[in-house]
Design an enzyme around this catalytic site. Structure first.
Site, PDB file in Angstrom:
ATOM      1  N   PRO A 128       0.816  -1.209   0.000  1.00  0.00           N
ATOM      2  CA  PRO A 128       0.000   0.000   0.000  1.00  0.00           C
ATOM      3  C   PRO A 128       0.854   1.265   0.000  1.00  0.00           C
ATOM      4  CG  PRO A 128      -0.011  -1.017   2.157  1.00  0.00           C
ATOM      5  CD  PRO A 128       0.670  -1.978   1.230  1.00  0.00           C
ATOM      6  N   GLU A 129       0.368   2.273  -0.706  1.00  0.00           N
ATOM      7  CA  GLU A 129       1.024   3.572  -0.728  1.00  0.00           C
ATOM      8  C   GLU A 129       0.136   4.567   0.003  1.00  0.00           C
ATOM      9  OE1 GLU A 129       2.530   4.442  -4.685  1.00  0.00           O
ATOM     10  OE2 GLU A 129       2.921   2.313  -5.042  1.00  0.00           O
ATOM     11  N   LYS A 185       3.785   5.514   6.045  1.00  0.00           N
ATOM     12  CA  LYS A 185       3.126   4.271   6.448  1.00  0.00           C
ATOM     13  C   LYS A 185       2.943   4.175   7.955  1.00  0.00           C
ATOM     14  CE  LYS A 185       4.568   1.905   2.296  1.00  0.00           C
ATOM     15  NZ  LYS A 185       5.311   0.812   1.658  1.00  0.00           N
ATOM     16  N   GLN A 210       4.664  -1.920   9.219  1.00  0.00           N
ATOM     17  CA  GLN A 210       5.759  -2.666   8.590  1.00  0.00           C
ATOM     18  C   GLN A 210       5.173  -3.641   7.568  1.00  0.00           C
ATOM     19  OE1 GLN A 210       7.228  -3.547  12.605  1.00  0.00           O
ATOM     20  NE2 GLN A 210       9.162  -2.582  12.031  1.00  0.00           N
ATOM     21  N   ARG A 259      12.862  11.246  10.193  1.00  0.00           N
ATOM     22  CA  ARG A 259      13.535  10.898   8.932  1.00  0.00           C
ATOM     23  C   ARG A 259      12.689  11.205   7.706  1.00  0.00           C
ATOM     24  NH1 ARG A 259      14.822   6.086  11.696  1.00  0.00           N
ATOM     25  NH2 ARG A 259      13.306   4.905  10.479  1.00  0.00           N
ATOM     26  N   ASN A 299       5.727   3.100  -5.666  1.00  0.00           N
ATOM     27  CA  ASN A 299       6.096   2.793  -7.048  1.00  0.00           C
ATOM     28  C   ASN A 299       5.033   3.174  -8.064  1.00  0.00           C
ATOM     29  OD1 ASN A 299       8.030   1.774  -8.903  1.00  0.00           O
ATOM     30  ND2 ASN A 299       6.718  -0.004  -9.190  1.00  0.00           N
ATOM     31  N   ARG A 354      12.657  -1.682  -8.544  1.00  0.00           N
ATOM     32  CA  ARG A 354      11.192  -1.759  -8.686  1.00  0.00           C
ATOM     33  C   ARG A 354      10.828  -1.686 -10.160  1.00  0.00           C
ATOM     34  NH1 ARG A 354       8.630  -0.078  -4.025  1.00  0.00           N
ATOM     35  NH2 ARG A 354       6.808  -1.115  -4.924  1.00  0.00           N
TER      36      ARG A 354
END
EC number: 3.2.2.-
Length: 262
Positions: free
Chosen positions: A2-3, A53, A70, A125, A169, A252
């Site tokens: 999932p994005e 995420k 994760q 990050r 992606n 990818r």
């Protein structure tokens, strides 16, 4: 995988079930979180924020539950009093009178106040989330041209969560097609027109995917929005008629039209 759009839709479902309702039961699997169980009963969830995420479940007493699914974590919404039969391991339960949200299998779960949340390593990050409606095209343009990112090829940059969280992606592929750009370009080499197209696409494509119920699918699924190039190798580009090609970039699969992505 999932994005950002899929993750935001999942958060929407959790919010719809529980936001603003007094919590009647709270349970955590991890010993370091047990102390918060009684303190949260009677409080409510005020919002569920997505950062890439990661999900941030904000409570009315100022605490925030950080969770990252994760590879295996998954949230479920169930009627209060019922729990599904599953082989997954329950990690978090937040119940109100009518609905309960359950987190299974995730191991990256922490409780924070405002100060410790600001210092959380993963959140430090990553960049701003593409589905944060406070993020503007000017913000994205400034980020693209910053010393940190302006020399990076788009093939890798658009997968880097430090640039913009929530990209992945299929979004990388569709954004570069929309912007009419080949993946080897770098922001510092773009014309003003190219930079404008890319800046617009970096926000418009993920947000359109989110509005179309969190995923962009191929035409045979009958979706209102179709992929332009993703999973369309060998087919004609609707913009120029060229043949869409497939390769591998940054480990990818990558799809593009050599006819109009220069």
């Amino acid at each position: 995988m999932p994005e950002g759009p899929e993750i935001r839709r999942a958060a929407d479902r959790l919010e719809e079930a529980i936001v603003g309702k007094p919590l009647t039961a709270v349970w955590f699997a991890f010993p370091q979180l047990k102390t918060y169980e009684d303190a949260l009963v009677g409080e409510s969830v005020t919002a569920i924020e997505t950062r890439g995420k990661a999900l941030l479940t904000h409570f009315s007493n100022g605490l925030t539950l950080y969770s990252h699914n994760q590879l295996y974590g998954v949230w479920r919404v169930v009627k209060t009093g019922s729990e599904p039969t599953t082989q997954r391991v329950l990690r978090v339960k937040l119940a109100c009178a009518d609905w309960t949200i359950l987190l299974y299998s995730a191991s990256d779960i922490e409780m924070h106040n405002a100060d410790t949340l600001a210092a959380q390593p993963f959140l430090q990050r990553i960049g701003p989330d593409v589905l944060d409606m406070r993020l503007t095209e000017e913000d994205v343009r400034e980020r693209l041209l910053s010393p940190r990112f302006r020399r990076r090829q788009f093939s890798g940059l658009l997968l880097d969560q430090a640039f913009l969280a929530g990209l992945g992606n299929y979004l990388r592929v569709e954004i570069l097609w929309q912007a009419e750009l080949a993946p080897q370009h770098r922001a510092q080499d773009l014309t003003e027109a190219q930079l404008t197209r890319l800046t617009q696409a970096l926000l418009a494509i993920p947000r359109h995917s989110y509005r179309m119920r969190g995923t962009m699918t191929s035409a045979h699924h009958g979706a209102a929005f179709e992929f332009k190039v993703f999973h369309r190798a060998g087919k004609a580009c609707e913009r120029c008629g060229g043949t869409i090609e497939k390769t591998t970039l940054s480990s990818r699969p990558f799809y593009w039209c050599p006819g109009c992505q220069h």
